[in-house]
Design a protein around this motif. Structure first.
Motif, PDB file in Angstrom:
ATOM      1  N   ALA A  55      44.043  -3.026  53.925  1.00  0.00           N
ATOM      2  CA  ALA A  55      42.597  -2.928  53.671  1.00  0.00           C
ATOM      3  C   ALA A  55      41.845  -2.665  54.968  1.00  0.00           C
ATOM      4  CB  ALA A  55      42.091  -4.203  53.013  1.00  0.00           C
ATOM      5  N   SER A  61      33.209  -4.412  54.153  1.00  0.00           N
ATOM      6  CA  SER A  61      32.621  -3.993  55.428  1.00  0.00           C
ATOM      7  C   SER A  61      32.839  -2.487  55.609  1.00  0.00           C
ATOM      8  CB  SER A  61      33.228  -4.780  56.593  1.00  0.00           C
ATOM      9  OG  SER A  61      34.489  -4.273  56.942  1.00  0.00           O
ATOM     10  N   GLY A  62      34.006  -1.998  55.171  1.00  0.00           N
ATOM     11  CA  GLY A  62      34.252  -0.554  55.231  1.00  0.00           C
ATOM     12  C   GLY A  62      33.293   0.211  54.353  1.00  0.00           C
ATOM     13  N   SER A  66      33.744  13.553  53.682  1.00  0.00           N
ATOM     14  CA  SER A  66      34.716  12.638  54.277  1.00  0.00           C
ATOM     15  C   SER A  66      34.276  11.193  54.124  1.00  0.00           C
ATOM     16  CB  SER A  66      34.919  13.027  55.741  1.00  0.00           C
ATOM     17  OG  SER A  66      34.899  11.918  56.563  1.00  0.00           O
ATOM     18  N   LEU A  80      45.649   8.061  55.724  1.00  0.00           N
ATOM     19  CA  LEU A  80      45.174   7.499  54.450  1.00  0.00           C
ATOM     20  C   LEU A  80      46.237   7.564  53.361  1.00  0.00           C
ATOM     21  CD1 LEU A  80      41.422   8.291  53.757  1.00  0.00           C
ATOM     22  CD2 LEU A  80      42.526   6.104  54.035  1.00  0.00           C
ATOM     23  N   ARG A 115      26.721   5.525  57.098  1.00  0.00           N
ATOM     24  CA  ARG A 115      26.995   6.862  57.613  1.00  0.00           C
ATOM     25  C   ARG A 115      26.453   7.916  56.656  1.00  0.00           C
ATOM     26  NH1 ARG A 115      32.987   9.164  57.801  1.00  0.00           N
ATOM     27  NH2 ARG A 115      32.653  11.145  58.848  1.00  0.00           N
ATOM     28  N   ALA A 156      39.217   1.640  46.113  1.00  0.00           N
ATOM     29  CA  ALA A 156      40.580   1.510  45.577  1.00  0.00           C
ATOM     30  C   ALA A 156      41.255   0.264  46.127  1.00  0.00           C
ATOM     31  CB  ALA A 156      41.388   2.756  45.920  1.00  0.00           C
ATOM     32  N   ALA A 157      41.042   0.004  47.421  1.00  0.00           N
ATOM     33  CA  ALA A 157      41.639  -1.187  48.023  1.00  0.00           C
ATOM     34  C   ALA A 157      41.087  -2.441  47.367  1.00  0.00           C
ATOM     35  CB  ALA A 157      41.361  -1.209  49.520  1.00  0.00           C
ATOM     36  N   LEU A 207      49.238   0.428  49.648  1.00  0.00           N
ATOM     37  CA  LEU A 207      48.326  -0.341  48.802  1.00  0.00           C
ATOM     38  C   LEU A 207      48.934  -0.542  47.421  1.00  0.00           C
ATOM     39  CD1 LEU A 207      45.329  -1.360  49.074  1.00  0.00           C
ATOM     40  CD2 LEU A 207      44.692   0.672  47.825  1.00  0.00           C
ATOM     41  N   ALA A 223      38.274   5.243  49.048  1.00  0.00           N
ATOM     42  CA  ALA A 223      39.513   4.576  49.451  1.00  0.00           C
ATOM     43  C   ALA A 223      39.301   3.072  49.550  1.00  0.00           C
ATOM     44  CB  ALA A 223      39.999   5.132  50.778  1.00  0.00           C
ATOM     45  N   ASN A 224      38.137   2.667  50.073  1.00  0.00           N
ATOM     46  CA  ASN A 224      37.834   1.235  50.155  1.00  0.00           C
ATOM     47  C   ASN A 224      37.675   0.614  48.777  1.00  0.00           C
ATOM     48  OD1 ASN A 224      37.612   0.337  52.977  1.00  0.00           O
ATOM     49  ND2 ASN A 224      36.168   2.026  53.121  1.00  0.00           N
ATOM     50  N   GLN A 232      30.521   2.982  55.635  1.00  0.00           N
ATOM     51  CA  GLN A 232      30.514   4.364  55.149  1.00  0.00           C
ATOM     52  C   GLN A 232      29.182   4.702  54.478  1.00  0.00           C
ATOM     53  OE1 GLN A 232      32.611   6.544  55.934  1.00  0.00           O
ATOM     54  NE2 GLN A 232      34.352   5.329  56.624  1.00  0.00           N
ATOM     55  N   SER A 286      36.240   8.221  52.093  1.00  0.00           N
ATOM     56  CA  SER A 286      36.583   6.938  52.720  1.00  0.00           C
ATOM     57  C   SER A 286      36.023   5.782  51.904  1.00  0.00           C
ATOM     58  CB  SER A 286      36.028   6.869  54.135  1.00  0.00           C
ATOM     59  OG  SER A 286      36.499   7.937  54.896  1.00  0.00           O
ATOM     60  N   SER A 298      37.303  -4.843  53.074  1.00  0.00           N
ATOM     61  CA  SER A 298      37.017  -3.589  52.379  1.00  0.00           C
ATOM     62  C   SER A 298      35.525  -3.393  52.184  1.00  0.00           C
ATOM     63  CB  SER A 298      37.714  -3.571  51.022  1.00  0.00           C
ATOM     64  OG  SER A 298      39.094  -3.493  51.194  1.00  0.00           O
ATOM     65  N   ILE A 301      42.329   0.919  56.075  1.00  0.00           N
ATOM     66  CA  ILE A 301      41.494   1.855  55.299  1.00  0.00           C
ATOM     67  C   ILE A 301      40.040   1.753  55.757  1.00  0.00           C
ATOM     68  CG2 ILE A 301      40.599   2.328  52.996  1.00  0.00           C
ATOM     69  CD1 ILE A 301      43.315   1.667  51.882  1.00  0.00           C
ATOM     70  N   ALA A 302      39.572   0.512  55.950  1.00  0.00           N
ATOM     71  CA  ALA A 302      38.178   0.336  56.377  1.00  0.00           C
ATOM     72  C   ALA A 302      37.937   0.985  57.735  1.00  0.00           C
ATOM     73  CB  ALA A 302      37.831  -1.146  56.435  1.00  0.00           C
ATOM     74  N   ASN A 303      38.960   0.989  58.600  1.00  0.00           N
ATOM     75  CA  ASN A 303      38.795   1.534  59.948  1.00  0.00           C
ATOM     76  C   ASN A 303      39.306   2.963  60.080  1.00  0.00           C
ATOM     77  OD1 ASN A 303      37.680  -0.565  61.845  1.00  0.00           O
ATOM     78  ND2 ASN A 303      39.221  -1.741  60.765  1.00  0.00           N
ATOM     79  N   VAL A 333      35.190  -3.423  59.732  1.00  0.00           N
ATOM     80  CA  VAL A 333      34.603  -2.369  60.538  1.00  0.00           C
ATOM     81  C   VAL A 333      33.096  -2.558  60.527  1.00  0.00           C
ATOM     82  CG1 VAL A 333      34.499  -0.771  58.594  1.00  0.00           C
ATOM     83  CG2 VAL A 333      34.546   0.138  60.893  1.00  0.00           C
TER      84      VAL A 333
END
Lengths: 142, 112
Positions: free
Chosen positions: B24, A12-13, A115, B74, A20, A125-126, B81, A122-123, A17, A119, A10, B27-29, A70
């Motif tokens: 996870a 890395s996500g 966006s 998502l 970006r 939240a994970a 999740l 979302a990471n 982002q 994202s 997560s 979501i990351a990807n 990612v």
């Protein structure tokens, strides 16, 4: 340890982002920039994501771990022709009085920025969900 | 002895954390072009997975593909999740209560 490596995935996500978002903000800030070190107007930049196996040296022992993080594999520069505006008084105007401005559409960048923010959330939240699971496992020992 | 009590729950928790990691990474990807949603066949793995083995990762079927070739949804990942998290909480409470039962047997019900 599956759960702790989920945190790594997560994060890395999140960092992808964030990279970006930084580029998108840079695009917005430079939407009127006509001078760059490379010469010519600023060109829009964007990222390309690719999957990335999280292989820290320690976890190399568990090679068949599932799940991938990612990473930003590439930063691409827009190759579209610059936008030409007629501004004869501008110091960067060419012989015909046209100035080359970056071809940046603020709406495009704002939408991408939204966006990217979503994202990122979302990471986050994970991560908090996995954190909760980890603390539950610790609770078993109490 | 304790293995007989918590063995299945332990496997369940292991599978849940493996699945949570896949969620996870999905979501990351979410913005990676061409990335396909990964999952595990939970029922199958729970019935057949041997101790200490990694579950087999499959690609989820039936998800619509986006123009960039990725099929991460998502909403689906957000549901999984929280579902995984709640299942995990339930399982950890069950493990805890079973260990408490054992503890009570040891102390003859007098200990706390």
């Amino acid at each position: 340890m599956s759960l702790f490596s989920s945190l790594q995935v997560s994060s890395s996500g999140m960092s992808a982002q964030r990279t970006r978002a930084e580029l998108l903000v840079q695009n917005l800030a430079n939407s009127e920039t006509t001078r760059t070190p490379e010469g010519g107007p600023y060109r829009r930049q964007d990222v390309v994501f690719s999957t990335d196996q999280q292989a820290s040296p320690f976890s190399a022992m568990f090679q068949n771990e599932v799940g991938t993080g990612v990473s930003v594999s590439d930063v691409v520069t827009d190759t579209r022709d610059p936008e030409r505006r007629y501004m004869p008084g501008h110091p960067d105007a060419d012989a015909d009085g046209y100035v080359a401005f970056p071809r940046i559409n603020p709406a495009e960048d704002m939408v991408d920025l939204l966006s990217s923010t979503r994202s990122y959330e979302a990471n986050v939240a994970a991560i908090s969900s996995v954190k909760d699971m980890i603390s539950r496992s610790i609770d078993i020992m109490r | 002895m304790l293995d007989g009590i918590t063995g299945n729950l332990e496997r369940y928790i292991d599978l849940l954390s493996a699945r949570q990691k896949l969620v996870a990474s999905n979501i990351a990807n979410a913005d990676t072009p061409g990335y396909k949603t990964q999952d595990i066949d939970f029922q199958f793995e729970f019935m057949s997975l041997a101790k200490g083995q990694q579950p087999q990762v499959i690609q989820s079927q039936g998800l619509p593909e986006k123009p960039d070739g990725s099929n991460v949804n998502l909403d689906r990942e957000a549901r999984l999740l929280s579902e995984n998290q709640m299942r995990f909480n339930l399982a950890s409470v069950l493990v805890k209560s079973q260990l408490k039962t054992v503890h009570e047997a040891i102390t003859g019900g007098s200990g706390s």
